[in-house]
Design a protein around this motif. Structure first.
Motif, PDB file in Angstrom:
ATOM      1  N   ARG A   1      11.722  -1.674 -41.507  1.00 20.74           N
ATOM      2  CA  ARG A   1      12.320  -1.101 -42.836  1.00 20.74           C
ATOM      3  C   ARG A   1      11.130  -0.280 -43.542  1.00 20.74           C
ATOM      4  O   ARG A   1      10.163  -0.773 -43.523  1.00 20.74           O
ATOM      5  N   SER A   2      11.627   0.743 -44.337  1.00 20.86           N
ATOM      6  CA  SER A   2      10.740   1.289 -45.129  1.00 20.86           C
ATOM      7  C   SER A   2      11.152   1.109 -46.645  1.00 20.86           C
ATOM      8  O   SER A   2      12.063   1.396 -46.916  1.00 20.86           O
ATOM      9  N   ALA A   3       9.844   0.809 -47.425  1.00 23.73           N
ATOM     10  CA  ALA A   3       9.909   0.606 -48.786  1.00 23.73           C
ATOM     11  C   ALA A   3      10.538   1.820 -49.402  1.00 23.73           C
ATOM     12  O   ALA A   3      11.115   1.968 -50.568  1.00 23.73           O
ATOM     13  N   ARG A   4      10.173   3.049 -48.951  1.00 25.28           N
ATOM     14  CA  ARG A   4      10.412   4.415 -49.479  1.00 25.28           C
ATOM     15  C   ARG A   4      11.948   4.756 -49.124  1.00 25.28           C
ATOM     16  O   ARG A   4      12.353   5.644 -49.818  1.00 25.28           O
ATOM     17  N   LEU A   5      12.408   4.044 -48.161  1.00 26.15           N
ATOM     18  CA  LEU A   5      13.838   4.428 -47.662  1.00 26.15           C
ATOM     19  C   LEU A   5      14.425   3.037 -47.643  1.00 26.15           C
ATOM     20  O   LEU A   5      15.313   2.757 -46.707  1.00 26.15           O
TER      21      LEU A   5
ATOM     22  N   ALA B   1       0.210   2.283 -31.816  1.00 27.00           N
ATOM     23  CA  ALA B   1      -0.531   3.143 -32.676  1.00 27.00           C
ATOM     24  C   ALA B   1       0.445   4.087 -33.184  1.00 27.00           C
ATOM     25  O   ALA B   1       0.799   4.555 -34.339  1.00 27.00           O
ATOM     26  N   GLN B   2       1.446   4.756 -32.192  1.00 31.78           N
ATOM     27  CA  GLN B   2       2.270   5.874 -32.461  1.00 31.78           C
ATOM     28  C   GLN B   2       3.443   5.044 -33.083  1.00 31.78           C
ATOM     29  O   GLN B   2       4.178   5.647 -34.330  1.00 31.78           O
ATOM     30  N   ARG B   3       4.093   3.604 -32.893  1.00 28.64           N
ATOM     31  CA  ARG B   3       5.001   3.192 -33.738  1.00 28.64           C
ATOM     32  C   ARG B   3       4.548   2.899 -35.115  1.00 28.64           C
ATOM     33  O   ARG B   3       5.297   3.047 -36.069  1.00 28.64           O
ATOM     34  N   ARG B   4       3.135   2.772 -35.340  1.00 28.81           N
ATOM     35  CA  ARG B   4       2.727   2.285 -36.773  1.00 28.81           C
ATOM     36  C   ARG B   4       2.690   3.640 -37.322  1.00 28.81           C
ATOM     37  O   ARG B   4       3.169   3.678 -38.805  1.00 28.81           O
ATOM     38  N   ARG B   5       2.331   4.849 -36.907  1.00 22.91           N
ATOM     39  CA  ARG B   5       2.178   6.037 -37.367  1.00 22.91           C
ATOM     40  C   ARG B   5       3.664   6.570 -38.033  1.00 22.91           C
ATOM     41  O   ARG B   5       3.661   7.111 -39.225  1.00 22.91           O
ATOM     42  N   ILE B   6       4.654   6.465 -37.069  1.00 23.29           N
ATOM     43  CA  ILE B   6       5.992   6.600 -37.476  1.00 23.29           C
ATOM     44  C   ILE B   6       6.342   5.808 -38.537  1.00 23.29           C
ATOM     45  O   ILE B   6       6.760   6.419 -39.742  1.00 23.29           O
ATOM     46  N   ALA B   7       6.193   4.600 -38.654  1.00 22.86           N
ATOM     47  CA  ALA B   7       6.536   3.578 -39.849  1.00 22.86           C
ATOM     48  C   ALA B   7       5.980   4.086 -41.153  1.00 22.86           C
ATOM     49  O   ALA B   7       6.309   3.940 -42.351  1.00 22.86           O
TER      50      ALA B   7
ATOM     51  N   ASN C   1       5.919  11.796 -43.727  1.00 23.41           N
ATOM     52  CA  ASN C   1       6.996  12.774 -43.058  1.00 23.41           C
ATOM     53  C   ASN C   1       8.051  12.069 -42.552  1.00 23.41           C
ATOM     54  O   ASN C   1       9.178  12.655 -42.069  1.00 23.41           O
ATOM     55  N   LEU C   2       8.197  10.719 -42.778  1.00 21.11           N
ATOM     56  CA  LEU C   2       9.233   9.890 -42.122  1.00 21.11           C
ATOM     57  C   LEU C   2      10.627  10.438 -42.592  1.00 21.11           C
ATOM     58  O   LEU C   2      11.605  10.736 -41.878  1.00 21.11           O
ATOM     59  N   PRO C   3      10.720  10.792 -44.012  1.00 19.32           N
ATOM     60  CA  PRO C   3      12.274  11.162 -44.806  1.00 19.32           C
ATOM     61  C   PRO C   3      12.479  12.825 -44.005  1.00 19.32           C
ATOM     62  O   PRO C   3      13.890  12.872 -43.634  1.00 19.32           O
ATOM     63  N   HIS C   4      11.422  13.474 -43.696  1.00 22.30           N
ATOM     64  CA  HIS C   4      11.823  14.667 -43.102  1.00 22.30           C
ATOM     65  C   HIS C   4      12.199  14.488 -41.768  1.00 22.30           C
ATOM     66  O   HIS C   4      13.222  15.138 -41.342  1.00 22.30           O
ATOM     67  N   LEU C   5      11.512  13.805 -41.043  1.00 20.06           N
ATOM     68  CA  LEU C   5      11.934  13.473 -39.548  1.00 20.06           C
ATOM     69  C   LEU C   5      13.336  12.782 -39.529  1.00 20.06           C
ATOM     70  O   LEU C   5      14.036  13.329 -38.703  1.00 20.06           O
ATOM     71  N   LEU C   6      13.626  12.005 -40.493  1.00 17.59           N
ATOM     72  CA  LEU C   6      14.846  11.433 -40.329  1.00 17.59           C
ATOM     73  C   LEU C   6      15.958  12.618 -40.681  1.00 17.59           C
ATOM     74  O   LEU C   6      17.087  12.405 -40.221  1.00 17.59           O
ATOM     75  N   GLY C   7      15.640  13.339 -41.694  1.00 27.58           N
ATOM     76  CA  GLY C   7      16.639  14.448 -42.077  1.00 27.58           C
ATOM     77  C   GLY C   7      16.987  15.203 -41.042  1.00 27.58           C
ATOM     78  O   GLY C   7      18.172  15.706 -40.841  1.00 27.58           O
ATOM     79  N   VAL C   8      15.999  15.690 -40.091  1.00 23.70           N
ATOM     80  CA  VAL C   8      16.079  16.738 -38.878  1.00 23.70           C
ATOM     81  C   VAL C   8      17.027  15.967 -38.227  1.00 23.70           C
ATOM     82  O   VAL C   8      17.934  16.555 -37.659  1.00 23.70           O
ATOM     83  N   ASN C   9      16.709  14.714 -37.760  1.00 25.50           N
ATOM     84  CA  ASN C   9      17.340  14.097 -36.795  1.00 25.50           C
ATOM     85  C   ASN C   9      18.830  13.681 -37.306  1.00 25.50           C
ATOM     86  O   ASN C   9      19.846  13.935 -36.495  1.00 25.50           O
ATOM     87  N   GLN C  10      19.302  13.733 -38.573  1.00 28.19           N
ATOM     88  CA  GLN C  10      20.421  13.619 -38.973  1.00 28.19           C
ATOM     89  C   GLN C  10      21.290  14.674 -39.051  1.00 28.19           C
ATOM     90  O   GLN C  10      22.582  14.703 -38.614  1.00 28.19           O
TER      91      GLN C  10
END
Length: 293
Positions: free
Chosen positions: A61-65, A98-104, A108-117
């Motif tokens: 979970r992301s505190a920002r989202l 390390a990649q999983r932690r970088r994503i979390a 840029n997570l909101p942007h990445l999720l927006g593109v995927n959406q």
């Protein structure tokens, strides 16, 4: 009795379905998807999705989202499985972690999720229509890979995504630029100019789609681009116009550069008439990978 230690990649073959493989492929290429996105794209009920996902993926979970719920990424076995099926080198466990932690942790997570959406919305739309399909969904990284579009280099444009959508016997190929108002409007204009330069180098003149946060931002971009014809078609959608149940496949796209009165909104599939075709011959000429991959 000696405990047997099973290879998790081999063990996964006993229960993975075609739908599971599709999800693993998406996460390998697009990094992260929310529970809601996975449900919309692949399942009919969220509880069924959640039960399935617990067996396959890592989540956070992301505190920002906070309102977005769980976000899902591949675990080590998932990465190893997809890499094995594609004949690619398996990343080291420390690199996958390390990649999983970088994503979390990424800003840029909101942007990445927006593109995927955006692409999930097209997949969900097509699920309800037997003659429609999202034939291709490529990430920024996939677009930028060497020889992805033949001899044309995509490093200059850095598209957020590329897709091919089909309705019946009609197709539209496009590049996506998702704007979150973090860049100036002149910067968006510069992006269009880079796509135009790509065309002069032999790249495809496929529509460049700008998904913008609101109508004010949309109007600013149209004014900045002006009414002169361009080497590449550009169309925009304001996301605050999508709150009434309409989707990105519907008549919500405003082409830029209209010489006279503003044009009425167009459906996504109709934008295919504005640029280069997305038929098999054109795709085989520009693309080294088979259609739909």
């Amino acid at each position: 009795m000696t405990q047997l230690h099973h290879d998790p990649v081999l063990y996964a073959q006993s229960f993975l379905t075609d739908r599971d493989h599709r999800l693993l492929d998406w996460l390998y290429d697009h990094q992260v998807l929310s529970t809601a996105q996975i449900t919309a794209a692949l399942f009919n009920r969220q509880d069924a999705a959640q039960e399935r996902l617990l067996r396959l993926l890592e989540r956070f979970r992301s505190a920002r989202l906070a309102s977005a719920g769980w976000h899902h990424v591949l675990d080590q076995a998932g990465v190893e499985l997809v890499a094995a099926l594609r004949g690619e080198a398996v990343p080291r466990r420390v690199d996958v972690t390390a990649q999983r932690r970088r994503i979390a942790a990424s800003a840029n997570l909101p942007h990445l999720l927006g593109v995927n959406q955006f692409f999930v919305d097209l997949i969900a739309y097509a699920r309800r229509r037997p003659d429609d399909a999202l034939l291709r969904w490529w990430s920024e990284r996939q677009c930028a890979a060497p020889l992805r579009f033949g001899s044309v280099s995509m490093h200059r444009v850095s598209a957020d995504g590329h897709g091919i959508y089909q309705e019946g016997d009609r197709r539209v190929a496009f590049f996506l630029e998702l704007d979150r108002a973090t860049e100036s409007v002149p910067t968006l204009v510069e992006k269009v100019q880079r796509y135009e330069q790509l065309v002069t180098e032999g790249g495809p003149a496929w529509p460049v789609l700008f998904s913008l946060p609101d109508r004010n931002r949309e109007q600013q971009l149209h004014q900045a681009l002006g009414r002169q014809p361009r080497a590449v078609p550009v169309a925009t959608v304001a996301r605050d116009r999508l709150l009434d149940g309409t989707g990105v496949a519907d008549a919500v796209w405003l082409p830029t550069g209209a010489a006279g009165a503003p044009e009425p909104p167009r459906r996504l599939i109709d934008l295919g008439r504005l640029g280069d075709p997305a038929d098999d011959s054109a795709l085989l000429r520009l693309d080294r990978r088979p259609l739909g991959q």
